[in-house]
Design a protein around this motif. Structure first.
Motif, mmCIF file in Angstrom:
data_model
loop_
_atom_site.group_PDB
_atom_site.id
_atom_site.type_symbol
_atom_site.label_atom_id
_atom_site.label_comp_id
_atom_site.label_asym_id
_atom_site.label_seq_id
_atom_site.Cartn_x
_atom_site.Cartn_y
_atom_site.Cartn_z
ATOM 1 N N GLY A 1 59.878 61.463 15.509
ATOM 2 C CA GLY A 1 59.904 60.424 13.596
ATOM 3 C C GLY A 1 58.854 60.356 13.136
ATOM 4 N N ASP A 2 57.602 60.343 14.244
ATOM 5 C CA ASP A 2 56.129 60.272 13.901
ATOM 6 C C ASP A 2 55.968 60.647 12.429
ATOM 7 O OD1 ASP A 2 56.232 57.892 15.509
ATOM 8 O OD2 ASP A 2 54.452 59.318 16.839
ATOM 9 N N ALA B 1 73.388 72.054 30.515
ATOM 10 C CA ALA B 1 74.119 73.088 29.839
ATOM 11 C C ALA B 1 73.108 72.837 28.483
ATOM 12 C CB ALA B 1 75.373 73.184 28.298
ATOM 13 N N SER B 2 72.199 73.934 27.480
ATOM 14 C CA SER B 2 71.314 73.286 26.257
ATOM 15 C C SER B 2 72.202 73.107 24.788
ATOM 16 C CB SER B 2 70.520 75.072 26.218
ATOM 17 O OG SER B 2 69.880 75.149 27.345
ATOM 18 N N ILE B 3 71.369 72.343 24.774
ATOM 19 C CA ILE B 3 71.680 71.397 23.457
ATOM 20 C C ILE B 3 70.950 72.241 22.684
ATOM 21 C CG2 ILE B 3 71.717 69.206 21.805
ATOM 22 C CD1 ILE B 3 72.499 67.917 23.963
ATOM 23 N N ASN B 4 70.777 72.693 21.262
ATOM 24 C CA ASN B 4 70.029 72.827 20.544
ATOM 25 C C ASN B 4 69.413 71.778 19.476
ATOM 26 O OD1 ASN B 4 68.264 73.761 17.898
ATOM 27 N ND2 ASN B 4 70.350 75.505 17.259
ATOM 28 N N VAL B 5 68.091 71.585 19.054
ATOM 29 C CA VAL B 5 67.297 69.824 18.973
ATOM 30 C C VAL B 5 67.975 69.660 17.438
ATOM 31 C CG1 VAL B 5 65.389 69.793 17.847
ATOM 32 C CG2 VAL B 5 65.362 70.383 20.707
ATOM 33 N N ALA B 6 68.576 70.885 16.581
ATOM 34 C CA ALA B 6 68.602 70.533 15.739
ATOM 35 C C ALA B 6 70.183 69.959 15.446
ATOM 36 C CB ALA B 6 69.630 72.413 15.542
ATOM 37 N N ASP B 7 70.772 69.888 16.855
ATOM 38 C CA ASP B 7 71.709 68.243 16.606
ATOM 39 C C ASP B 7 71.689 67.550 17.301
ATOM 40 O OD1 ASP B 7 73.825 70.557 16.032
ATOM 41 O OD2 ASP B 7 74.002 71.507 18.426
ATOM 42 N N LEU B 8 69.730 67.104 16.963
ATOM 43 C CA LEU B 8 69.380 65.623 17.776
ATOM 44 C C LEU B 8 68.729 65.697 16.346
ATOM 45 C CD1 LEU B 8 68.290 66.727 21.385
ATOM 46 C CD2 LEU B 8 71.114 65.418 20.128
ATOM 47 N N LEU B 9 68.714 66.072 15.213
ATOM 48 C CA LEU B 9 67.628 65.280 14.212
ATOM 49 C C LEU B 9 68.695 64.615 13.037
ATOM 50 C CD1 LEU B 9 66.056 68.876 12.937
ATOM 51 C CD2 LEU B 9 65.641 67.136 14.587
ATOM 52 N N PRO B 10 68.321 63.814 12.858
ATOM 53 C CA PRO B 10 69.237 62.885 11.556
ATOM 54 C C PRO B 10 69.597 63.641 10.610
ATOM 55 C CG PRO B 10 66.421 62.124 11.599
ATOM 56 C CD PRO B 10 66.105 63.442 12.886
ATOM 57 N N PRO B 11 70.030 63.571 9.802
ATOM 58 C CA PRO B 11 71.463 64.408 9.087
ATOM 59 C C PRO B 11 70.840 65.335 7.966
ATOM 60 C CG PRO B 11 72.468 62.563 9.237
ATOM 61 C CD PRO B 11 71.351 62.528 10.305
ATOM 62 N N PHE B 12 69.750 64.599 7.232
ATOM 63 C CA PHE B 12 68.333 65.316 6.359
ATOM 64 C C PHE B 12 67.770 65.959 7.019
ATOM 65 C CE2 PHE B 12 64.818 65.720 4.753
ATOM 66 C CZ PHE B 12 64.610 65.428 2.907
ATOM 67 N N ALA B 13 67.553 65.978 7.873
ATOM 68 C CA ALA B 13 67.042 67.095 8.224
ATOM 69 C C ALA B 13 68.010 68.567 9.042
ATOM 70 C CB ALA B 13 65.602 67.093 9.674
ATOM 71 N N PHE C 1 64.500 60.173 8.512
ATOM 72 C CA PHE C 1 65.414 59.013 8.631
ATOM 73 C C PHE C 1 66.738 59.237 7.727
ATOM 74 C CE2 PHE C 1 62.499 59.085 12.188
ATOM 75 C CZ PHE C 1 62.638 58.967 13.089
ATOM 76 N N ASN C 2 65.825 59.326 6.037
ATOM 77 C CA ASN C 2 66.598 58.628 5.242
ATOM 78 C C ASN C 2 68.391 59.268 5.155
ATOM 79 O OD1 ASN C 2 65.139 56.580 4.625
ATOM 80 N ND2 ASN C 2 64.409 58.158 2.264
ATOM 81 N N ASP C 3 69.929 58.658 4.904
ATOM 82 C CA ASP C 3 71.068 59.011 4.901
ATOM 83 C C ASP C 3 71.052 60.037 3.760
ATOM 84 O OD1 ASP C 3 71.829 58.120 7.568
ATOM 85 O OD2 ASP C 3 72.168 55.977 6.461
ATOM 86 N N ARG C 4 70.474 59.419 2.453
ATOM 87 C CA ARG C 4 70.199 59.762 0.784
ATOM 88 C C ARG C 4 69.403 59.889 0.568
ATOM 89 N NH1 ARG C 4 74.998 56.850 -2.793
ATOM 90 N NH2 ARG C 4 76.742 56.632 -1.049
ATOM 91 N N PRO C 5 69.165 61.243 -0.223
ATOM 92 C CA PRO C 5 67.033 61.580 0.005
ATOM 93 C C PRO C 5 66.709 60.045 -0.710
ATOM 94 C CG PRO C 5 68.286 63.295 0.029
ATOM 95 C CD PRO C 5 69.433 62.070 0.242
ATOM 96 N N ASP C 6 65.556 59.872 -1.144
ATOM 97 C CA ASP C 6 64.909 58.506 -1.662
ATOM 98 C C ASP C 6 63.645 59.281 -2.741
ATOM 99 O OD1 ASP C 6 63.439 56.769 -3.529
ATOM 100 O OD2 ASP C 6 63.626 55.184 -0.999
#
Length: 411
Positions: free
Chosen positions: A333-334, A260-272, A300-305
């Motif tokens: 992530g670069d 099957a296919s996975i939406n790349v959105a599901d592979l992004l960190p929570p912020f994005a 990559f931050n769980d809480r925006p800085d």
């Protein structure tokens, strides 16, 4: 009896043949899966991010952002630091009709300014410019921020029908919009809202604005098949501790018999992930400040800085927590930073894969968080060329390998 004995013998043979690679069948589901931990080698031609698929679409702008404002009331072209001879030479170099050339080379039609000239061409003259002529002339006009060509509406070069799909415009006004578009590289541009408004009704002008504000983006997915190397994918998509949350999804999909296919959105960190394909609230004072630098540095931050609202903090963090990558090899992530020739930072975005970036183009709340191809994103800063794109990678991502041990629930 003979048939029963024959069947038992056949079952024994099959069990012996497949004993080394047992197939597990989920009772009542109809799905067969590979045993846990079974990994196969990927194709040599498969890149590290896997097999990608794209579904392009035009992201609609929220209703709260709309007005029928199309910029300047009059059609005007400004040429700064141009002499009369130089401006005449420019118009003579263009492929124009005889009527258009006669108008444009006539100094009596020019308004002289202390540092150049302003011209107000008739709307029909502008409408009838040839596409190549429009592109060449507007590339010159884009040099000055007073001209609408400096900051045109943009879409993929092959996406006109998608851009104006179900726009509500009558066919003749769709064709008018088509005539007023022009190409720059891989982008389709539109900057003649004032011309359109002179040749259309207010309702048609509003419908045009609704279409123009659509943003070119796409749904990006990773194809996972039973023979997909989950470890290879995770090395790319789930660096560091993120493997704990991403790995179960990848391996579960890989166990499906047809994949099957996975939406790349599901592979992004929570912020994005929560911001992708969304617009900041127009009445949120905090959201107004959320520019490209704040967005990229918080990927990559769980809480925006909010320190990253300060450019000095952004630069300091890049120096202390990131390493500049100079070999041209980009990874998930670069951070990509765009500098003009004076060394001023113009834009920042985050590399995803296959020259796709996660970006918010500017601090305007009317700009959403989207995925874009790198060359299309760079087109937003065409008037700033020449520029450099520098790549930075978090030190922590370079030092923390992906955990490759299988996730196992507690006994």
């Amino acid at each position: 009896m003979l048939l029963v004995l024959s069947g038992m013998l056949l079952m024994a043979l099959l069990q012996h043949v497949f004993s080394r690679t047992p197939v597990i069948t989920t009772a009542g589901s109809g799905f067969t899966t590979k045993p846990a931990g079974m990994i196969t080698a990927p194709s040599r031609n498969t890149p590290s991010w896997g097999k990608l698929a794209y579904t392009p679409f035009a992201l609609e702008r929220p209703q709260a952002y709309f007005s029928n404002e199309l910029g300047q009331a009059e059609v005007q072209w400004l040429f700064r630091n141009y002499s009369e001879a130089r401006l005449t030479a420019l118009f003579m170099s263009l492929d124009l009709s005889s009527e258009a050339r006669a108008f444009l080379v006539d100094p009596a039609k020019w308004q002289r300014l202390p540092d150049g000239f302003r011209i107000s061409p008739p709307p029909l003259l502008v409408r009838d410019l040839k596409p190549e002529t429009r592109a060449k002339l507007y590339d010159v006009l884009a040099s000055w921020p007073e001209n609408s060509q400096h900051n045109p509406f943009q879409f993929r070069a092959d996406g006109f029908d998608e851009w104006f799909s179900q726009s509500g415009l009558p066919p003749d006004k769709v064709e008018l919009a088509r005539k007023l578009t022009y190409r720059q590289g891989n982008l389709l541009l539109f900057s003649d809202g004032a011309v359109f408004s002179k040749l259309a009704t207010p309702a048609e002008s509003l419908a045009l604005v609704r279409s123009l504000w659509r943003v070119s983006t796409f749904i990006m997915s990773v194809r996972i098949a039973p023979d997909t190397d989950a470890n290879s994918l995770l090395q790319y998509w789930a660096r560091g501790e993120r493997a704990f949350s991403v790995r179960p999804l990848v391996e579960s999909i890989a166990r499906l018999p047809q994949g099957a296919s996975i939406n790349v959105a599901d592979l992004l960190p929570p912020f994005a992930r929560v911001r992708l394909y969304t617009f900041p609230p127009p009445d949120d004072a905090h959201a107004i400040r959320e520019d490209c630098f704040w967005t990229a540095m918080n990927f990559f931050n769980d809480r925006p800085d909010d320190r990253f609202f300060d450019p000095k903090e952004t630069i300091a963090t890049l120096k202390s927590d990131y390493v500049r990558i100079t070999d041209g090899r980009k990874e998930f992530g670069d951070v990509l930073m765009l500098f003009n020739k004076e060394g001023q930072a113009l834009h920042m975005c985050v590399y995803i894969a296959d020259d796709v970036v996660f970006t918010k183009n500017g601090f305007n709340v009317a700009q959403p968080y989207v995925l874009m191809k790198l060359d299309e994103m760079l087109g937003w800063y065409q008037h700033e060329r020449p520029f450099d794109v520098m790549t930075y990678r978090r030190r922590s991502l370079m030092q923390t390998p992906v955990r490759l041990s299988m996730y196992r629930p507690a006994q």
